[in-house]
Enzyme design. Structure first.
Site, PDB file in Angstrom:
ATOM      1  N   HIS A  31     -25.896 -48.070  -6.942  1.00 41.93           N
ATOM      2  CA  HIS A  31     -27.446 -48.629  -7.560  1.00 41.93           C
ATOM      3  C   HIS A  31     -26.990 -49.930  -7.925  1.00 41.93           C
ATOM      4  O   HIS A  31     -26.301 -50.422  -8.814  1.00 41.93           O
ATOM      5  CB  HIS A  31     -27.688 -47.468  -8.563  1.00 41.93           C
ATOM      6  N   ASP A  64     -29.117 -53.397  -9.741  1.00 48.62           N
ATOM      7  CA  ASP A  64     -30.178 -53.698 -10.597  1.00 48.62           C
ATOM      8  C   ASP A  64     -30.465 -54.941 -10.575  1.00 48.62           C
ATOM      9  O   ASP A  64     -29.648 -55.896 -11.000  1.00 48.62           O
ATOM     10  CB  ASP A  64     -29.787 -53.344 -12.062  1.00 48.62           C
ATOM     11  N   MET A  97     -32.839 -58.000 -11.583  1.00 53.92           N
ATOM     12  CA  MET A  97     -33.817 -58.444 -12.940  1.00 53.92           C
ATOM     13  C   MET A  97     -34.137 -59.824 -12.752  1.00 53.92           C
ATOM     14  O   MET A  97     -33.370 -60.691 -12.313  1.00 53.92           O
ATOM     15  CB  MET A  97     -33.390 -58.086 -14.011  1.00 53.92           C
TER      16      MET A  97
HETATM   17  C1  DX5 Z   1     -31.750 -50.548 -16.621  1.00 48.97           C
HETATM   18  C2  DX5 Z   1     -31.257 -50.357 -15.224  1.00 48.97           C
HETATM   19  C3  DX5 Z   1     -30.230 -49.124 -15.454  1.00 48.97           C
HETATM   20  C4  DX5 Z   1     -29.154 -49.430 -16.474  1.00 48.97           C
HETATM   21  C5  DX5 Z   1     -28.643 -47.983 -16.677  1.00 48.97           C
HETATM   22  O1  DX5 Z   1     -33.020 -51.086 -16.574  1.00 48.97           O
HETATM   23  O2  DX5 Z   1     -32.149 -50.006 -14.319  1.00 48.97           O
HETATM   24  O3  DX5 Z   1     -29.905 -48.882 -14.114  1.00 48.97           O
HETATM   25  O4  DX5 Z   1     -28.171 -50.223 -15.754  1.00 48.97           O
HETATM   26  O5  DX5 Z   1     -27.585 -48.450 -17.768  1.00 48.97           O
HETATM   27  P1  DX5 Z   1     -27.428 -47.159 -18.678  1.00 48.97           P
HETATM   28  O6  DX5 Z   1     -26.771 -45.929 -17.973  1.00 48.97           O
HETATM   29  O7  DX5 Z   1     -26.296 -47.761 -19.602  1.00 48.97           O
HETATM   30  O8  DX5 Z   1     -28.831 -46.682 -19.274  1.00 48.97           O
HETATM   31 ZN    ZN Z   2     -31.609 -49.206 -12.444  1.00 51.64          ZN
END
Ligand code: DX5
Ligand code: ZN
Length: 231
Positions: A44, A46, A48
């Site tokens: 996965h 992320d 941003m």
């Molecule tokens: C946050 C991300 C997540 C995050 C999860 O907005 O989408 O994927 O990295 O991290 P944990 O497991 O620490 O909440």
């Molecule tokens: Zn995420």
């Protein structure tokens, strides 16, 4: 292709998808190698943009770098404003599933159609405070629904239990084909509930990357998943 990737992901579900947010980006190859050695079957990522969420991470360059290192399915979570502008670039970079936020668009269907035109699987995400009714219309054309158990933006936040009912709500609307994913605060205390309520893809960030060794914690989370499934 979209159909195929859903089958691959479902085959190994419920499963953990490590979120590459807190990994060591200076040693990406070693990090991914350690996750693969621990039996991880999909990743996965992320993304941003500092606009849709206050945090800023990385873009297609990292997705492309990860694609070169591994053949695992890449589930790319776009936390960006106006995602349609970047659909082509992320698919070209190697995304297999492209998930965007319903809160970030006016016309979600347009984004889904563009993702499909490019041959990727489409996912729609809602933050913990957004109701399922917001995505009701477009859910049936998505391959994946990402139920955020936090407000997107940062790892290490607390799991919001009130979102658990959303998995069944999505199933009722979209049927059995859609993949259900949960993201945010998934750890040893929340993973069993998530699976029991129907989550198939469990995104885990800090609960893995907060440890020096990934394999023991992944094994332990996997046995919690198995325990729920074998009840
Ligand atoms: C946050 C991300 C997540 C995050 C999860 O907005 O989408 O994927 O990295 O991290 P944990 O497991 O620490 O909440
Ligand atoms: Zn995420």
């Amino acid at each position: 292709m979209a159909r195929q990737i859903v089958d691959v992901l479902r085959n190994d579900s419920p499963q953990i998808l490590p979120s590459l947010l807190m990994c060591d980006f200076g040693n990406l190859e070693r990090e991914i190698g350690r996750l693969e050695a621990a039996g991880i079957k999909a990743l996965h990522l992320d993304v941003m943009d500092g606009v849709f969420v206050p945090n800023f991470t990385y873009g297609m360059t990292i997705v492309e770098a990860v694609r070169k290192i591994t053949s695992l399915p890449l589930d790319v979570h776009l936390m960006i404003q106006d995602p349609i502008r970047y659909v082509d670039a992320f698919v070209d970079a190697g995304a297999d599933v492209l998930t965007f936020h319903a809160e970030a668009v006016d016309d979600a269907q347009k984004v889904i159609d563009q993702i499909h035109r490019r041959g990727a699987a489409a996912g729609i995400a809602i933050n913990s405070k957004t109701p399922v009714s917001k995505i009701e219309d477009c859910l049936p054309s998505c391959q994946l629904a990402l139920i955020m158990s936090i407000e997107a933006g940062f790892g290490g936040q607390k799991f919001e239990e009130s979102v658990l009912v959303k998995f069944q709500q999505v199933r009722d609307i979209a049927g059995t084909d859609i993949l259900l994913e949960v993201d945010g605060g998934v750890n040893a205390s929340t993973i069993e509930k998530s699976v029991a309520y129907g989550a198939e893809l469990l995104v885990v960030g800090s609960a893995i990357f907060g440890h020096a060794n990934y394999e023991p914690i992944i094994n332990s989370l996997n046995s919690q998943i198995a325990a729920v499934k074998n009840v």
